[in-house]
Every structure is written in structure tokens, then in C-alpha cells.
Design an enzyme around this catalytic site. Structure first.
Site, PDB file in Angstrom:
ATOM      1  CD  GLU A  83      18.924  38.490  51.355  1.00  0.00           C
ATOM      2  OE1 GLU A  83      18.629  39.446  52.098  1.00  0.00           O
ATOM      3  OE2 GLU A  83      19.368  37.404  51.789  1.00  0.00           O
TER       4      GLU A  83
ATOM      5  CE  LYS B 113      10.811  36.356  46.407  1.00  0.00           C
ATOM      6  NZ  LYS B 113      10.384  37.707  46.850  1.00  0.00           N
TER       7      LYS B 113
ATOM      8  CE  LYS C 198       5.144  39.617  36.460  1.00  0.00           C
ATOM      9  NZ  LYS C 198       5.073  39.299  37.913  1.00  0.00           N
TER      10      LYS C 198
ATOM     11  NE  ARG D 177      11.731  38.545  33.377  1.00  0.00           N
ATOM     12  CZ  ARG D 177      10.977  38.727  34.453  1.00  0.00           C
ATOM     13  NH1 ARG D 177       9.661  38.657  34.359  1.00  0.00           N
ATOM     14  NH2 ARG D 177      11.522  38.968  35.636  1.00  0.00           N
TER      15      ARG D 177
END
Length: 355
Positions: A83, A189, A325, A331
Site C-alpha cells: 500500500e 501511515k 523538507k 506541511r
């Protein structure tokens, strides 16, 4: 309860997988006669005309130890559960579409790019995602219902340890004798992505947030689903998943005690007819023990490949991946909010590299 939409989505993914004439990547029968199994996952778009279109397919059941990040240099894919691979591959699909506008799937919107607004996304998985949502299902398969006695490690739970403890963050892999990865379970997750969306560091740089609408999976009770994805994750900003179950027996590689897990992962982008096979987080045949892969051996869904593709679309000012990042303050704040809700979220080591 089986849902017609869930069955249609499952059938669409499995049909595409069965059609693949891959020389390697699919489970096989080994020379000693033992058959292999693997988990199949796929991201599917359901458009306003009710058309169901599989976008990405992936297989996989492996995760690499955290120590690999010390030499990965952004070239190794660490979490190879199906997934997670299917979602990473969907992010590659987004970048590919964004680099070839106009596109049937993405469009420019103000200063960003967005996925087509008339489409809802579903994630099909052939087995319940590892971690919290599957704990009761796993315990029901055991001869004894006594809780495993292994204690939590450094304040977090490894794999299937303490299956009587529900609603907690767990790490992969399930085996307690394996090296620590610190990679969170698929349940955790996926739960976090209800807040952050499924875009990764690269795609979120240019895309509006994109969320999953449905999780299509069997052998998951509604109570377990609600606990995992809603009850322990109360937030006004969540885009909560909806559970769809399916009815089909077309997938032949389900997990079985008589089978061994396949070491390979198959990646396939359906609209692009693009296929890649991974072994130990790199292209099959490119693995080098305790080192980054052979030159050109990194996968299209490695962090290095993502950033290289992004820089062909737009300018990136940072010189290191860790800086890139960290620069996305909004975010990062959203991710931290979700981790605080879930609690005990120990980060993995940094997989840093030059941009």
C-alpha cells in the site's frame, strides 16, 4: 458488509494485475516446490461518469532496517509494503503528468497543480494493513489468545507485540528478531495521511493536497476501522477514510502458512504502461549489500528520483534534501499535529543527500 463499489474497485485492480505478463515480480513457485505469496495494492480513480480507472499497482511485504538510511543517499526505498509503494508510485504518476501538461488527470490551478476535481481516489489492499486496524484479525488467527509477552521497545510497539494493546502506534516489521526499522505500520501511515494528504515532499511542493476517499479491504471490522482511523485521530481537519469491502476470489497470491513471502516488489503505472521490479529497495539486479545501489539502480520512487524529477518541473532553492523538507513549514506543522494525535511517533533516521 460487502459493497458493490468496493467489489468493482477490487476487480479492476486484480484484473490489471492478472493481465500483466511480467517476467519477474509476481510470486512464483520456488525450485523446492514452495509457493510464494505477496500483498497487492492499487490506487484507483473513480470519476464523475462512474468510470473506475486503476492508476498504480504494487506488491510487497518487506521493510529495510533503519541502518540502511546511513548509506542510502536517497536511492533506496525503505518501506516496501504494497500500500505504501502504491501511494509512492501515485506520487511519481503526479509528477509525470505535471511535466507533460495538458493532462487528462492534473491541471494548473493558480500557482499550483491539482488533481482533477471530479475524481475520488480509493486504495485497494488484498490484506488488512499491518498495525492497529488488523490486530484483532491477526489475534483471531492464533491458537492462543494470550498476549505476546515481549515488551514495547523504547516506548513503542514492534509489529504484533502486545496485540491486546489497541489504538497504539506500531513499527514494522512484525518479527521481533528482525533489525529495527522505526518505519511505522501501514495503519499508522494511512491514518496520518487523513490529515496530510497523500502527496509526498516532492509533489506537495507544487500540488494542492490530495486525499483518499476509500480504503477497499476485507477482514476488517467496522469497530476496528473506526478505532484506527477515527476514534484515536480526532481532528477537525481530517479527511476520514470510508471502508469498502469486496467480493472476488480472483487474486491467487494471498498469505498462507504453506507459502513463503515473495522477496520482490512489482510496481506498475497503468495509464503509462510503466513497470519496474524492486529487490531490497532498488531495481532488481542493482542491490549491493551495505551500500547504495549500482549506478542507475535507484527506483523511480526513490527520494533521489523524486527530487530529480521535481527539479525538471520547477526551481528548487535548497541544496540538501533535509533542508528542502524543512523549508515547507506548513506541511511539517500538519505532519507534527498528526503525529502528536497518534502519540509515540518515533521518527526514522534521516536519509539525506545533495540536490
Amino acid at each position: 458488509m460487502v459493497n458493490e463499489l468496493g467489489s468493482d474497485i477490487a476487480t479492476a485492480v486484480i484484473t490489471e494485475f492478472n493481465k500483466l505478463n511480467a517476467k519477474s515480480g509476481k510470486p512464483t513457485t520456488r525450485s523446492n516446490g514452495v509457493k510464494e505469496w505477496t500483498v497487492l495494492a492499487g490506487v484507483v480513480a473513480i470519476t464523475s461518469d462512474s468510470k473506475i480507472t486503476p492508476i498504480t499497482l504494487a506488491t510487497g511485504v518487506k521493510v529495510l532496517p533503519d541502518k540502511v538510511r546511513s548509506y542510502s543517499n536517497g536511492k533506496v526505498v525503505h518501506d516496501m509494503h504494497a500500500e505504501i509503494l502504491a501511494l509512492r508510485l501515485f506520487n511519481y504518476f503526479l509528477l509525470e503528468e505535471a511535466s507533460n501538461l495538458p493532462s487528462a488527470w492534473v491541471e494548473r490551478y493558480h500557482n499550483q497543480v491539482r488533481f482533477r476535481k471530479d475524481a475520488k481516489l480509493a486504495l485497494f489492499v488484498s490484506e488488512p494493513p499491518c498495525g492497529d486496524v488488523s490486530m484483532n484479525y491477526l489475534s483471531s488467527l492464533l491458537e492462543s489468545n494470550d498476549s505476546w509477552t515481549s515488551s514495547s521497545t523504547e516506548g513503542f510497539y514492534r509489529g504484533r507485540n502486545h496485540f491486546d494493546q489497541l489504538g497504539v502506534v506500531r513499527t514494522k516489521p512484525g518479527r521481533t528478531d528482525s533489525l529495527i526499522s522505526y518505519s511505522k505500520s501501514c495503519s499508522d501511515k494511512l491514518c496520518l495521511k487523513q490529515l496530510t494528504g497523500i502527496c509526498n515532499a516532492a509533489t506537495s511542493h507544487i500540488f494542492e493536497p490530495i486525499y483518499l476517499e476509500y480504503l477497499v479491504v476485507n477482514n476488517v471490522d467496522t469497530a476496528d476501522f473506526d478505532r484506527c482511523f477515527k476514534n484515536r485521530f480526532q481532528t477537525e481537519n481530517g479527511h476520514y477514510l470510508k471502508l469498502l469491502k469486496y467480493k472476488t476470489k480472483a487474486y491467487e497470491f494471498h498469505k498462507s502458512d504453506e507459502k513463503e513471502p515473495s522477496p520482490l516488489s512489482l510496481l506498475y503505472i497503468v495509464p503509462h504502461n510503466l513497470l519496474q521490479v524492486l529487490n531490497n529497495g532498488v531495481k532488481n539486479g542493482a542491490f549491493i549489500k551495505n551500500k547504495a545501489p549500482k549506478p542507475g539502480g535507484e527506483s523511480i520512487i526513490s527520494n533521489k528520483s523524486f527530487l530529480q524529477k521535481l527539479t525538471r518541473i520547477c526551481k528548487v532553492n535548497e541544496s540538501r534534501y533535509s533542508q528542502f523538507k524543512a523549508f515547507h513549514n506548513t506541511r511539517q506543522a500538519i505532519k507534527q499535529e498528526g503525529r502528536d494525535l497518534l502519540q509515540n511517533w518515533r521518527p526514522t533516521s534521516i536519509d539525506d543527500f545533495d540536490l
